[in-house]
Design a protein around this motif. Sequence first.
Motif: not given
Length: 446
Positions: A383-390
Amino acid sequence: MNESIRHFINNLKVRNPGEPEFLQAVTEVATSIIPYIESEPRYRNSRILERIVEPERVVMFRVPWLDDKGEIQVNRGFRVQMNSAIGPYKGGLRFHPSVNLGVLKFLAFEQIFKNSLTGLPMGAGKGGSDFDPKGKSDNEVMKFCQSFMTELYRHVGADTDIPAGDIGVGGREIGYLFGQYKRITGAFNGVLTGKGNEWGGSLIRPEATGYGLVYFVEEMLRTREESLLGKKVTISGSGNVAQFAAEKCIEKGAKVLTISDSEGFIYDPAGIDKEKLEYIKDLKNNTRGRIKKYAAKYHCEYFPGERPWKIKCDIALPNATQNELDVNDARALVKGGCSCVAEGANMPCTPEAVAVFNKAQVFYAPGKAANAGGVAVSGLEMSQNSQRYSWTRTKVDNKLKEIMHEIHACCLKYGRMADGHVNYEQGANISGFVKVADAMLAQGVV
Ligand SMILES: NC(=O)C1=CN([C@@H]2O[C@H](COP(=O)(O)OP(=O)(O)OC[C@H]3O[C@@H](n4cnc5c(N)ncnc54)[C@H](O)[C@@H]3O)[C@@H](O)[C@H]2O)C=CC1
Ligand SMILES: O=C(O)CCC(=O)C(=O)O
């Protein structure tokens, strides 16, 4: 065993010769699912169980590589793409000499129910190789991983099949595999989970299986108004799952008495504290030495060639490998007063051992429920990779706790028996099955 179960298992044996672990895993699930399916004609008529035991696809390939002496080595690589009804194939890679198709089919099959239980949109897969990282240099492990990915890359992808770690595959191996995938495809994406924090990994993923296991144990204990405080815990294994299960037990005030590797176990009656655990982590993750060194350093007993189940405890956490806890071990645990067994490993207890726990009404949590925290946080990494977010450590840890709580609730929903005892195995199997079966029904005969 009723007639329908016997008939189903006999067919399975004929179709899958030489795969004892796969037969064991399917028999365990079929035994609880078939009586349920008999009361649900839509599943029976559309032959969901017959379909769910067949992998959608199996890829098997040659992995040649050059060792440090310049000699050619040849291993065998696999990816079992088991079920994609509720999401892309998802599950770890195992590098161990015991790996073969039957072992990976059992692991991929378990992954169907486990991934479903997490509530996240993940199908099931598993892969690996008979390569043994033990005793290999970093350079040799890198060469092997590069060769392995040179074939695997064409079968995986961030939206199709997302491997991760398992036995023999940790941060180092995921790094080498990711580097080669990126080099071949030119894509920087979430094709693997368990990545480093600097390059797309999720905080808490390394800890997730062990922490999640302990959160699940807490859920079970809470039903008896108990906690981990002051409990004696025996643990097998000393790898990723064992290390972080021990860490969380210590944090919760339990006393961890044992830890093991494939050569034996150590028994530390004073308890493994934080400092001793740091020593184990360094020994296993950096110097890659044997656990007997712990006994020499901390002056405690080492039992070569043995497993820790004869040590008296309140809680046992088998965290090494399949079938590492047999009927005699189970009897010894029950006799020693153990009241809770939760599987950090996949299928570590033999069916006969599980029968002993059920008869004694010991809490028994199967791996597909108790160790689902690892793949759950892999799902959160996606999910974080899809959002480009950590996300922060606290956010991921809280989500992990929520997911383990929900899995426990699912086990109660389908696992409560007439006498009030909870059969977590039945609860996990039926609950995991229903979501996948409904998705398969909706998607037609594919
Ligand atoms: N790493 C993960 O996120 C997850 C792992 N698991 C399961 O947990 C178990 C342990 O995996 P990891 O800790 O990741 O692997 P690891 O490679 O970090 O550690 C494996 C441990 O098991 C021991 N071991 C391996 N074969 C053994 C044998 N034949 N007899 C006795 N000990 C043996 C090793 O010495 C080592 O301590 C496996 O069953 C794996 O499938 C389950 C869910 C997620
Ligand atoms: O994180 C993952 O995708 C894999 C975890 C795994 O292999 C397992 O749950 O057994």
